[in-house]
Design a protein around this motif. Structure first.
Motif, PDB file in Angstrom:
ATOM      1  N   ALA A   1       0.829  -1.386   0.031  1.00 38.17           N
ATOM      2  CA  ALA A   1       0.024  -0.038   0.068  1.00 38.17           C
ATOM      3  C   ALA A   1       0.884   1.194  -0.290  1.00 38.17           C
ATOM      4  O   ALA A   1       1.940   1.231   0.504  1.00 38.17           O
ATOM      5  N   GLY A   2       0.451   2.277  -0.740  1.00 34.80           N
ATOM      6  CA  GLY A   2       1.426   3.388  -1.070  1.00 34.80           C
ATOM      7  C   GLY A   2       2.156   3.469  -2.062  1.00 34.80           C
ATOM      8  O   GLY A   2       2.824   4.463  -2.346  1.00 34.80           O
ATOM      9  N   ASP A   3       2.214   2.507  -2.931  1.00 32.75           N
ATOM     10  CA  ASP A   3       3.061   2.342  -4.063  1.00 32.75           C
ATOM     11  C   ASP A   3       2.365   3.026  -5.122  1.00 32.75           C
ATOM     12  O   ASP A   3       1.090   2.963  -5.491  1.00 32.75           O
ATOM     13  N   VAL A   4       3.042   3.633  -6.119  1.00 35.19           N
ATOM     14  CA  VAL A   4       2.497   4.217  -7.441  1.00 35.19           C
ATOM     15  C   VAL A   4       2.896   3.035  -8.512  1.00 35.19           C
ATOM     16  O   VAL A   4       4.227   2.771  -8.598  1.00 35.19           O
ATOM     17  N   VAL A   5       1.721   2.681  -9.359  1.00 35.74           N
ATOM     18  CA  VAL A   5       2.310   1.826 -10.388  1.00 35.74           C
ATOM     19  C   VAL A   5       1.815   2.108 -11.630  1.00 35.74           C
ATOM     20  O   VAL A   5       1.020   2.773 -11.748  1.00 35.74           O
ATOM     21  N   LYS A   6       2.380   1.396 -12.556  1.00 38.57           N
ATOM     22  CA  LYS A   6       1.809   1.441 -14.084  1.00 38.57           C
ATOM     23  C   LYS A   6       1.425   0.108 -14.742  1.00 38.57           C
ATOM     24  O   LYS A   6       1.708  -1.027 -13.990  1.00 38.57           O
ATOM     25  N   PHE A   7       0.804  -0.010 -15.505  1.00 40.50           N
ATOM     26  CA  PHE A   7      -0.017  -0.995 -15.920  1.00 40.50           C
ATOM     27  C   PHE A   7       1.073  -1.529 -17.275  1.00 40.50           C
ATOM     28  O   PHE A   7       1.532  -0.856 -18.028  1.00 40.50           O
ATOM     29  N   VAL A   8       1.264  -3.030 -17.177  1.00 44.92           N
ATOM     30  CA  VAL A   8       2.132  -3.572 -18.273  1.00 44.92           C
ATOM     31  C   VAL A   8       1.466  -4.631 -18.787  1.00 44.92           C
ATOM     32  O   VAL A   8       0.880  -5.276 -18.158  1.00 44.92           O
ATOM     33  N   PRO A   9       1.993  -5.248 -19.969  1.00 40.07           N
ATOM     34  CA  PRO A   9       1.384  -6.347 -20.629  1.00 40.07           C
ATOM     35  C   PRO A   9       1.984  -7.591 -19.916  1.00 40.07           C
ATOM     36  O   PRO A   9       2.990  -7.614 -19.334  1.00 40.07           O
ATOM     37  N   TYR A  10       1.332  -8.954 -19.902  1.00 46.61           N
ATOM     38  CA  TYR A  10       1.694  -9.790 -19.192  1.00 46.61           C
ATOM     39  C   TYR A  10       1.015 -10.986 -19.796  1.00 46.61           C
ATOM     40  O   TYR A  10       0.255 -10.992 -20.701  1.00 46.61           O
ATOM     41  N   TYR A  11       1.747 -12.222 -19.785  1.00 45.07           N
ATOM     42  CA  TYR A  11       1.273 -13.416 -20.282  1.00 45.07           C
ATOM     43  C   TYR A  11       0.360 -14.215 -19.452  1.00 45.07           C
ATOM     44  O   TYR A  11       0.763 -14.347 -18.220  1.00 45.07           O
ATOM     45  N   ALA A  12      -0.787 -14.659 -19.879  1.00 42.71           N
ATOM     46  CA  ALA A  12      -1.792 -15.638 -19.406  1.00 42.71           C
ATOM     47  C   ALA A  12      -1.946 -17.076 -19.842  1.00 42.71           C
ATOM     48  O   ALA A  12      -1.910 -16.985 -21.058  1.00 42.71           O
ATOM     49  N   SER A  13      -2.107 -17.860 -19.137  1.00 42.98           N
ATOM     50  CA  SER A  13      -2.215 -19.154 -19.624  1.00 42.98           C
ATOM     51  C   SER A  13      -3.658 -19.328 -20.342  1.00 42.98           C
ATOM     52  O   SER A  13      -4.624 -18.589 -19.841  1.00 42.98           O
ATOM     53  N   SER A  14      -3.633 -19.854 -21.451  1.00 42.62           N
ATOM     54  CA  SER A  14      -4.781 -20.138 -22.215  1.00 42.62           C
ATOM     55  C   SER A  14      -4.737 -21.732 -22.954  1.00 42.62           C
ATOM     56  O   SER A  14      -3.667 -22.281 -22.824  1.00 42.62           O
ATOM     57  N   GLY A  15      -6.058 -21.922 -23.507  1.00 41.61           N
ATOM     58  CA  GLY A  15      -6.021 -23.070 -23.937  1.00 41.61           C
ATOM     59  C   GLY A  15      -6.558 -24.350 -23.295  1.00 41.61           C
ATOM     60  O   GLY A  15      -6.627 -24.090 -22.078  1.00 41.61           O
ATOM     61  N   MET A  16      -6.565 -25.524 -23.492  1.00 37.06           N
ATOM     62  CA  MET A  16      -6.810 -26.639 -22.787  1.00 37.06           C
ATOM     63  C   MET A  16      -5.687 -27.165 -21.531  1.00 37.06           C
ATOM     64  O   MET A  16      -4.563 -26.954 -22.075  1.00 37.06           O
ATOM     65  N   GLN A  17      -6.338 -26.753 -20.455  1.00 33.29           N
ATOM     66  CA  GLN A  17      -5.274 -27.080 -19.335  1.00 33.29           C
ATOM     67  C   GLN A  17      -4.116 -26.106 -19.382  1.00 33.29           C
ATOM     68  O   GLN A  17      -2.925 -26.353 -18.902  1.00 33.29           O
ATOM     69  N   GLY A  18      -4.360 -25.000 -19.664  1.00 32.45           N
ATOM     70  CA  GLY A  18      -3.254 -23.931 -19.884  1.00 32.45           C
ATOM     71  C   GLY A  18      -2.273 -24.335 -20.515  1.00 32.45           C
ATOM     72  O   GLY A  18      -0.885 -24.098 -20.061  1.00 32.45           O
ATOM     73  N   SER A  19      -2.308 -24.995 -21.542  1.00 32.51           N
ATOM     74  CA  SER A  19      -1.060 -25.536 -22.366  1.00 32.51           C
ATOM     75  C   SER A  19      -0.394 -24.503 -23.131  1.00 32.51           C
ATOM     76  O   SER A  19       0.706 -24.582 -23.672  1.00 32.51           O
ATOM     77  N   SER A  20      -1.021 -23.243 -23.300  1.00 35.22           N
ATOM     78  CA  SER A  20      -0.183 -22.166 -24.207  1.00 35.22           C
ATOM     79  C   SER A  20      -0.422 -20.609 -23.451  1.00 35.22           C
ATOM     80  O   SER A  20      -1.097 -20.483 -22.449  1.00 35.22           O
ATOM     81  N   LEU A  21       0.467 -19.682 -23.910  1.00 35.94           N
ATOM     82  CA  LEU A  21       0.478 -18.573 -23.057  1.00 35.94           C
ATOM     83  C   LEU A  21      -0.269 -17.609 -24.019  1.00 35.94           C
ATOM     84  O   LEU A  21       0.280 -17.699 -25.558  1.00 35.94           O
ATOM     85  N   GLN A  22      -0.890 -16.405 -23.585  1.00 33.85           N
ATOM     86  CA  GLN A  22      -1.428 -15.556 -24.504  1.00 33.85           C
ATOM     87  C   GLN A  22      -1.181 -14.224 -24.020  1.00 33.85           C
ATOM     88  O   GLN A  22      -1.114 -14.025 -22.725  1.00 33.85           O
ATOM     89  N   LEU A  23      -0.524 -13.216 -24.704  1.00 36.34           N
ATOM     90  CA  LEU A  23      -0.139 -12.099 -24.390  1.00 36.34           C
ATOM     91  C   LEU A  23      -1.345 -11.184 -23.908  1.00 36.34           C
ATOM     92  O   LEU A  23      -2.248 -10.797 -24.867  1.00 36.34           O
ATOM     93  N   GLN A  24      -1.431 -10.514 -22.740  1.00 37.19           N
ATOM     94  CA  GLN A  24      -2.737  -9.648 -22.357  1.00 37.19           C
ATOM     95  C   GLN A  24      -2.001  -8.222 -22.349  1.00 37.19           C
ATOM     96  O   GLN A  24      -1.230  -7.844 -21.671  1.00 37.19           O
ATOM     97  N   MET A  25      -2.768  -7.580 -22.945  1.00 33.45           N
ATOM     98  CA  MET A  25      -2.464  -6.019 -23.039  1.00 33.45           C
ATOM     99  C   MET A  25      -3.029  -5.139 -21.692  1.00 33.45           C
ATOM    100  O   MET A  25      -4.131  -5.854 -21.387  1.00 33.45           O
ATOM    101  N   PRO A  26      -2.606  -4.195 -21.420  1.00 31.96           N
ATOM    102  CA  PRO A  26      -3.212  -3.297 -20.142  1.00 31.96           C
ATOM    103  C   PRO A  26      -4.791  -2.912 -20.412  1.00 31.96           C
ATOM    104  O   PRO A  26      -4.767  -2.477 -21.397  1.00 31.96           O
TER     105      PRO A  26
END
Length: 75
Positions: free
Chosen positions: A6-31
């Motif tokens: 608490a008290g931090d100033v943050v920015k939003f960044v892209p990150y990878y999230a698992s997708s597909g059957m049983q999380g077998s692949s990664l998909q880039l999520q934009m902010p």
């Protein structure tokens, strides 16, 4: 886990999230949001960090640690 409290100033960044059957692949999520935000509460659920943030227009949102990056700490 990221060093975000608490008290931090943050920015939003892209990150990878698992997708597909049983999380077998990664998909880039934009902010979802642009600009900076202030963290006012943090907690962990099943090893995944979450932060309550306040956007510049004073809207409050809950985001995961994966999508944010600390810029500096206000204290």
């Amino acid at each position: 886990m990221k060093d975000i409290v608490a008290g931090d100033v943050v920015k939003f960044v892209p990150y990878y999230a698992s997708s597909g059957m049983q999380g077998s692949s990664l998909q880039l999520q934009m902010p979802k949001y642009k600009g900076l935000a202030l963290v006012y509460k943090t907690y962990t659920v099943r090893g995944v960090g979450h932060a309550h943030i306040m956007l510049p227009n004073r809207n409050k949102k809950i985001v995961g640690f994966a999508g944010i990056e600390k810029i500096f700490r206000v204290k």
